[in-house]
Design a protein around this motif. Structure first.
Motif, short mmCIF file in Angstrom:
data_model
loop_
_atom_site.label_atom_id
_atom_site.label_comp_id
_atom_site.label_asym_id
_atom_site.label_seq_id
_atom_site.Cartn_x
_atom_site.Cartn_y
_atom_site.Cartn_z
N SER A 24 0.83 -1.23 -0.16
CA SER A 24 0.13 0.18 -0.08
C SER A 24 0.87 1.36 0.09
CB SER A 24 -0.89 -0.14 1.32
OG SER A 24 -2.00 -0.95 1.05
N MET A 25 1.83 1.37 0.88
CA MET A 25 3.03 2.59 0.66
C MET A 25 3.37 2.57 -0.55
SD MET A 25 3.97 4.93 2.33
CE MET A 25 3.40 4.36 3.78
N ILE A 26 3.85 1.68 -1.31
CA ILE A 26 4.38 1.70 -2.55
C ILE A 26 3.34 2.17 -3.57
CG2 ILE A 26 5.20 0.56 -4.80
CD1 ILE A 26 5.91 -1.83 -2.59
N VAL A 27 2.11 1.86 -3.46
CA VAL A 27 1.11 2.45 -4.40
C VAL A 27 0.78 4.15 -3.93
CG1 VAL A 27 -1.19 2.38 -5.15
CG2 VAL A 27 0.07 0.28 -4.84
N ALA A 28 0.73 4.08 -2.69
CA ALA A 28 0.50 5.63 -2.09
C ALA A 28 1.52 6.56 -2.53
CB ALA A 28 0.64 5.67 -0.56
N GLN A 29 3.04 6.02 -2.41
CA GLN A 29 3.80 7.03 -3.08
C GLN A 29 3.99 7.34 -4.54
OE1 GLN A 29 7.17 4.49 -1.51
NE2 GLN A 29 7.37 5.67 0.26
N SER A 30 3.34 6.18 -5.34
CA SER A 30 3.19 6.59 -6.59
C SER A 30 2.16 7.61 -6.94
CB SER A 30 3.15 5.18 -7.36
OG SER A 30 4.17 4.59 -7.25
N VAL A 31 0.93 7.37 -6.18
CA VAL A 31 -0.14 8.10 -6.32
C VAL A 31 0.03 9.66 -6.01
CG1 VAL A 31 -2.17 9.05 -5.06
CG2 VAL A 31 -2.02 6.48 -5.88
N ASP A 249 13.41 1.17 3.25
CA ASP A 249 12.15 1.38 2.60
C ASP A 249 12.19 0.48 1.30
OD1 ASP A 249 13.25 2.92 0.66
OD2 ASP A 249 12.74 4.79 1.64
N ASN A 250 11.04 0.27 0.66
CA ASN A 250 10.90 -0.32 -0.55
C ASN A 250 11.76 -0.28 -1.64
OD1 ASN A 250 9.12 -1.07 -3.55
ND2 ASN A 250 9.59 -2.89 -2.01
N GLN A 251 11.92 1.18 -1.91
CA GLN A 251 12.60 1.73 -3.17
C GLN A 251 14.22 1.49 -2.84
OE1 GLN A 251 12.25 5.90 -4.44
NE2 GLN A 251 12.61 4.94 -6.64
N ALA A 252 14.50 1.71 -1.66
CA ALA A 252 15.91 1.66 -1.08
C ALA A 252 16.19 0.04 -1.25
CB ALA A 252 16.40 1.96 0.27
N PHE A 253 15.33 -0.76 -0.75
CA PHE A 253 15.55 -2.18 -0.94
C PHE A 253 15.57 -2.62 -2.25
CE2 PHE A 253 14.17 -6.66 -1.05
CZ PHE A 253 14.85 -7.13 -0.09
#
Length: 357
Positions: A24-31, A249-253
Motif C-alpha cells: 500500500s505504501m508503494i502505491v501511495a507514494q506513486s499516487v 524502505d521499498n525503493q531502497a531495498f
C-alpha cells in the motif's frame, strides 16, 4: 477532484508481517507523485512497528482494521474518499460504507485464499476492482466454481497485474553502494522480509544472518543482510564481509536488490520482485502463505529453494558462478512486469470518469 483526489488505504496491519502495508505504501507514494495535491491517508494498527513512521496522514486503531469495522466505517464517513484501497482487508460493512459515500472500492489479493475471500458474494458485490498483485504464474487459476459465481452474479473478475514495487533508481544505487561499501553485482543480498517470522525454531532473520556469515566465510563473497523492521532481537554487528542493515524502505531495498548478483529471500513479495529484476533468487518459506507461492515459481523453474535440513548444501550449489550465470540467463527470458504503472493509469481513468472496466 482530479487534481486533488482523496485516497484511503486500509491494509491488513499486524505486529508480525509487513507485506500489505509495504505494498500500500508503494502505491501511495506513486499516487503522490502522480497527483501532488492528493489527500492520502492510512488506517493502521497502532501496535505495528511501522505505524508511527508512516509518512502520510494516519488513523491509528487498537488492532488491525479488519477487526474494527466501526472505527474504519467512521473514518470513511468523516473523510469521504474518492478511492478506498483495501489491501487483503475490507469487511463487507467497510466496502459497503465506502460505496455509500461515493468512493470507488479497490481490493488487492496476493494469493488464492485471499482472492477467494475477495470473491465471496457479500464482499464482491461492493467491490469495483479486484486486483491480484501477483504474476499469473504465481497463483492458481480460478476454480470452476469461482468462474461460475462471477458469471451468475456479475461479479468483478480478479485481474492479475504483476508484482508491485518501486523501480530501482541509479543515483540512489550509487549512494547505497557507497554507504555500505559494495560493488555492483558483487554481493549477495539476504532478507527474511519483515523480520517477524520464524524458520524452524529460530527467527528467520537470524537464520539469514547465520547463512550470510557462513557464505561470506566459505565462498569469500560479500553479503548483505536486511533484518527487517519487525525484527525485535539484538542487531548483529557488521563485519568486513557481512553488512547488516536494520531495515530499508521499498525503493531502497529494490535498488540495493537490483545491484546484487544473487538474493536469498523469503517467499513473499520480495521474491517476486527479485524475479522481475532478473536476479538469481533462492527462496525460503517463512510464513504459511509462502510455500504455495514458492511451489508456483518452482513449477516455472524461476527460483531455487530448500528445506531446513538441506539449506546449506543447496545454497552453496546455487551460489556457484556457473549456477548464477545459468539462472540469470533463464530469468532474462521470463516476461515480468511492475503493476504500479497499471494501477496509476486505472486510478486516473476512475478519477476522470472514463473507466470502462
Amino acid at each position: 477532484m482530479v487534481n486533488s483526489p482523496s485516497f484511503l488505504f486500509v491494509p491488513v496491519s499486524s505486529t508480525e508481517g509487513i507485506g500489505e502495508y509495504m505494498r500500500s505504501m508503494i502505491v501511495a507514494q506513486s499516487v503522490a507523485e502522480a497527483w501532488p495535491q492528493a489527500n492520502i491517508a492510512f488506517v493502521l494498527n497502532r501496535n505495528a512497528p511501522y505505524a508511527e513512521h508512516c509518512p502520510f496522514k494516519t488513523y491509528l486503531l487498537d488492532s488491525s482494521p479488519t477487526k474494527d469495522s466501526d472505527s474504519v466505517n467512521q473514518i470513511i464517513r468523516d473523510i469521504c474518499p474518492d478511492i478506498v484501497v483495501f489491501d487483503a482487508s475490507g469487511r463487507q460493512s467497510q466496502l459497503k460504507q465506502a460505496k455509500k459515500v461515493g468512493a470507488t472500492t479497490v481490493f488487492f489479493s496476493q494469493h488464492a485464499k485471499k482472492r477467494r475471500k475477495g470473491l465471496k458474494l457479500g464482499r464482491a458485490k461492493w467491490t469495483d476492482h479486484h486486483f491480484v498483485v501477483q504474476p499469473e504464474y504465481a497463483i492458481k487459476p480460478l476454480s470452476w466454481l469461482e468462474r461460475l459465481n462471477i458469471r451468475l452474479f456479475n461479479l468483478t473478475p480478479p485481474k492479475s497485474i504483476g508484482v508491485v514495487f518501486r523501480p530501482a533508481e541509479s543515483t540512489l544505487k550509487e549512494q547505497l553502494q557507497q554507504q555500505y561499501q559494495l560493488c555492483d553485482k558483487d554481493y549477495v543480498l539476504f532478507s527474511a522480509g519483515s523480520g517477524g517470522h520464524q524458520f524452524g525454531d529460530h527467527a528467520a532473520s537470524e537464520v539469514m544472518f547465520s547463512q550470510a556469515s557462513r557464505v561470506a566465510a566459505s565462498l569469500n563473497v560479500k553479503t548483505v543482510v536486511v533484518m527487517g523492521c519487525n525484527y525485535t532481537g539484538e542487531l548483529p554487528q557488521s563485519t568486513d564481509s557481512v553488512e547488516v542493515i536494520s531495515a530499508l524502505d521499498n525503493q531502497a531495498f529494490i535498488t540495493l536488490l537490483s545491484g546484487a548478483k544473487a538474493a536469498v529471500l523469503s517467499g513473499g513479495g520480495t521474491m517476486l520482485q527479485s524475479i522481475a529484476l532478473t536476479i538469481p533468487t533462492f527462496a525460503i518459506a517463512v510464513s504459511k502463505d509462502q510455500p504455495n507461492r514458492i511451489k508456483a515459481c518452482l513449477s516455472q523453474n524461476l527460483i531455487c529453494t530448500a528445506t531446513e535440513d538441506t539449506l546449506e548444501h543447496a545454497l552453496d550449489d546455487f551460489l556457484k558462478p556457473n549456477s548464477l550465470t545459468h539462472w540469470q540467463k533463464k530469468l532474462q527470458l521470463q516476461p515480468s512486469g511492475n503493476g504500479v504503472p497499471y494501477l496509476i493509469q486505472k486510478f486516473s481513468q476512475i478519477l476522470e470518469g472514463v473507466d470502462l472496466s
